[in-house]
Design a protein around this motif. Sequence first.
Motif, PDB file in Angstrom:
ATOM      1  N   VAL A  37       0.393  -1.584  -0.327  1.00 39.70           N
ATOM      2  CA  VAL A  37       0.179   0.302  -0.403  1.00 39.70           C
ATOM      3  C   VAL A  37       0.732   1.198   0.516  1.00 39.70           C
ATOM      4  O   VAL A  37       0.428   2.322  -0.572  1.00 39.70           O
ATOM      5  CB  VAL A  37      -0.755   0.431   1.402  1.00 39.70           C
ATOM      6  CG1 VAL A  37      -2.224  -0.996   1.024  1.00 39.70           C
ATOM      7  CG2 VAL A  37       0.045   0.095   2.440  1.00 39.70           C
ATOM      8  N   ASN A  40       2.006   1.543  -3.231  1.00 40.25           N
ATOM      9  CA  ASN A  40       0.344   2.151  -4.332  1.00 40.25           C
ATOM     10  C   ASN A  40       0.463   3.640  -4.296  1.00 40.25           C
ATOM     11  O   ASN A  40      -0.065   4.516  -4.767  1.00 40.25           O
ATOM     12  CB  ASN A  40      -0.808   1.479  -3.836  1.00 40.25           C
ATOM     13  CG  ASN A  40      -1.095   0.076  -4.252  1.00 40.25           C
ATOM     14  OD1 ASN A  40      -0.446  -0.571  -5.141  1.00 40.25           O
ATOM     15  ND2 ASN A  40      -1.969  -1.274  -3.832  1.00 40.25           N
ATOM     16  N   ASP A  41       0.859   3.970  -2.897  1.00 42.00           N
ATOM     17  CA  ASP A  41       1.120   5.624  -3.174  1.00 42.00           C
ATOM     18  C   ASP A  41       1.462   6.314  -3.242  1.00 42.00           C
ATOM     19  O   ASP A  41       1.109   7.340  -4.286  1.00 42.00           O
ATOM     20  CB  ASP A  41       1.175   5.434  -1.101  1.00 42.00           C
ATOM     21  CG  ASP A  41       0.542   7.000  -0.392  1.00 42.00           C
ATOM     22  OD1 ASP A  41      -0.527   7.487  -1.268  1.00 42.00           O
ATOM     23  OD2 ASP A  41       1.205   7.802   0.042  1.00 42.00           O
ATOM     24  N   CYS A  42       2.816   5.344  -3.766  1.00 40.81           N
ATOM     25  CA  CYS A  42       3.669   5.944  -3.903  1.00 40.81           C
ATOM     26  C   CYS A  42       3.177   6.438  -5.455  1.00 40.81           C
ATOM     27  O   CYS A  42       3.690   7.735  -5.994  1.00 40.81           O
ATOM     28  CB  CYS A  42       5.126   5.826  -3.858  1.00 40.81           C
ATOM     29  SG  CYS A  42       6.117   5.754  -2.472  1.00 40.81           S
ATOM     30  N   HIS A  45       0.937   8.870  -6.454  1.00 39.33           N
ATOM     31  CA  HIS A  45       1.132  10.606  -6.126  1.00 39.33           C
ATOM     32  C   HIS A  45       1.855  10.714  -6.587  1.00 39.33           C
ATOM     33  O   HIS A  45       2.147  12.308  -7.387  1.00 39.33           O
ATOM     34  CB  HIS A  45       2.096  10.330  -4.881  1.00 39.33           C
ATOM     35  CG  HIS A  45       2.696  11.422  -4.053  1.00 39.33           C
ATOM     36  ND1 HIS A  45       2.220  12.741  -3.602  1.00 39.33           N
ATOM     37  CD2 HIS A  45       4.034  11.873  -4.412  1.00 39.33           C
ATOM     38  CE1 HIS A  45       2.443  13.928  -3.488  1.00 39.33           C
ATOM     39  NE2 HIS A  45       2.973  13.790  -3.568  1.00 39.33           N
ATOM     40  N   VAL A  87      -2.357   2.433   6.089  1.00 44.89           N
ATOM     41  CA  VAL A  87      -3.630   2.993   5.415  1.00 44.89           C
ATOM     42  C   VAL A  87      -4.696   3.128   6.415  1.00 44.89           C
ATOM     43  O   VAL A  87      -4.652   1.598   6.541  1.00 44.89           O
ATOM     44  CB  VAL A  87      -3.027   2.922   3.764  1.00 44.89           C
ATOM     45  CG1 VAL A  87      -2.539   4.556   4.146  1.00 44.89           C
ATOM     46  CG2 VAL A  87      -3.519   2.076   3.833  1.00 44.89           C
ATOM     47  N   VAL A  91      -8.582   4.844   3.305  1.00 49.52           N
ATOM     48  CA  VAL A  91      -7.774   5.195   1.746  1.00 49.52           C
ATOM     49  C   VAL A  91      -7.146   4.356   1.388  1.00 49.52           C
ATOM     50  O   VAL A  91      -7.084   4.071   0.584  1.00 49.52           O
ATOM     51  CB  VAL A  91      -6.155   6.143   3.114  1.00 49.52           C
ATOM     52  CG1 VAL A  91      -5.537   5.483   2.415  1.00 49.52           C
ATOM     53  CG2 VAL A  91      -6.220   6.729   3.914  1.00 49.52           C
ATOM     54  N   GLN A  95      -7.051   4.613  -2.518  1.00 44.22           N
ATOM     55  CA  GLN A  95      -6.294   3.718  -3.096  1.00 44.22           C
ATOM     56  C   GLN A  95      -6.689   2.745  -4.490  1.00 44.22           C
ATOM     57  O   GLN A  95      -6.712   2.189  -5.519  1.00 44.22           O
ATOM     58  CB  GLN A  95      -4.963   2.849  -2.475  1.00 44.22           C
ATOM     59  CG  GLN A  95      -4.266   3.336  -2.011  1.00 44.22           C
ATOM     60  CD  GLN A  95      -2.941   3.294  -1.237  1.00 44.22           C
ATOM     61  OE1 GLN A  95      -3.314   2.011  -1.494  1.00 44.22           O
ATOM     62  NE2 GLN A  95      -2.254   4.024  -0.609  1.00 44.22           N
TER      63      GLN A  95
END
Length: 115
Positions: A37, A40-42, A45, A87, A91, A95
């Motif tokens: 996760v 995934n956030d990177c 973003h 997360v 969140v 995602q």
Amino acid sequence: WRMIGLDYISGERVMRLRPLVARLDRIAALRRFGLEVFLNDCWLHAGLRVSVVRWQGVSSPAKSRKQGLLRGTRADLRMLADIFATVPPRVALGQIWRLRRATARCSMPGSPRQG
């Protein structure tokens, strides 16, 4: 995860290092499945597109199938605990929604076309 049409936490990722460089110090503090996760956030973003590639003859069976129902269920619960320690559930759902919108379907040569 196949039911939602996205390999959200499969662990197999190919991406450039650039989106990770500024965040590398955070990786060591992540719990096992928190890495997926976090990646995934990177990805999100950085505004990157995602391709889900299906490989003919390659599968990722459920933990209950590999370890038995009880052990597999416990392993799934530990995995979810790792994810939600990284997360919050809302969140994670965000995602999934954003990754599905950024996803293109691909197939490896020789595999049935996904689409």
